[in-house]
Design an enzyme around this catalytic site. Sequence first.
Site, mmCIF file in Angstrom:
data_model
loop_
_atom_site.group_PDB
_atom_site.id
_atom_site.type_symbol
_atom_site.label_atom_id
_atom_site.label_comp_id
_atom_site.label_asym_id
_atom_site.label_seq_id
_atom_site.Cartn_x
_atom_site.Cartn_y
_atom_site.Cartn_z
ATOM 1 C CD GLU A 16 -2.556 -24.136 3.540
ATOM 2 O OE1 GLU A 16 -1.775 -24.602 4.399
ATOM 3 O OE2 GLU A 16 -2.435 -24.371 2.325
ATOM 4 C CB THR A 55 4.793 -21.961 1.819
ATOM 5 O OG1 THR A 55 4.669 -23.369 1.606
ATOM 6 C CG2 THR A 55 3.850 -21.234 0.885
#
Length: 308
Positions: A130, A183
Amino acid sequence: MNANEIKVFCPATVANVSCGFDVLGVALDSVGDEMIVRKVPQKGIRITKLTGQDLPKETLNNVAGVAGNAFLLASDYHGGFDIEINKKIKPGSGIGSSAASSAGAVWAMNHLLGNPFSKTELVKFAMEGERLASDVAHADNVAPALFGGFTLVRSYSPLDVITIPAPKELYVTIIHPQIEIKTSDSRKILKTTISMETGIKQWGNVGGLVAGLFKEDYDLIGRSLEDHIVEPIRSILIPGFDEVKKISIEAGALGSGISGSGPSIFAFSKGNETAVKVGEAMKTVYDKIGIAYEIHVSKINMEGVKLL
């Protein structure tokens, strides 16, 4: 498949779940990636095949490779792993594409080595994937992908993941308008401070949502799906968001919000029939705007990553 090779399903996830920015997430059952992971004598991680999406195969540029490397460094295994990824979740969709690859890789490696690491430790490794994808090592997608169901990240330091039960009749409808929101970009527009008044409203909803899930109180779940911090800012990036939310609730949804960093929008419903009806209502908004979309209707995946 032999004992050194497994195939796994890596679920899509909805992070934040409206009020729980970076701490709440839930795993889906009807959409996810598939991976084949092989234990091999050569050291290191190799992405040997990648289908479905145009993504880098170089280990250090691929989230599965980076998460796998973090796993290998911590393990006492001296060999390596080859990974094949069939990518069914589009990157930038807001339903945990990078988390599925990161979580799937470390879960499969752990399984092939006889499960030396706990799920919480696997979350830490997957968070490194991530970090590559969004510049922030957040766990609100990888935690539900690994644990299944709903998860609450009570603390990041030390990492403390709490599993939360889901009412049996809770279904998720997702509409994914075919635009991409990175993101990392959607994080840059967020404010870094909030007022005390906003904070009080927000943690009231987080507590209400968790209580609603435990008590199987669908109305309380619906009332708690309010976000006073992130949604007012991020929704500007999603065409038709306010109308999708309004029409979903009119069609019977308990509540609706942005899935992860968007552009996907989720709605919770009681029962599959209502969830399907909500999907039909959502479609009308993007048909009118003229944006292509995908729809997913799913029950809650209580297992997380699983063998195929």
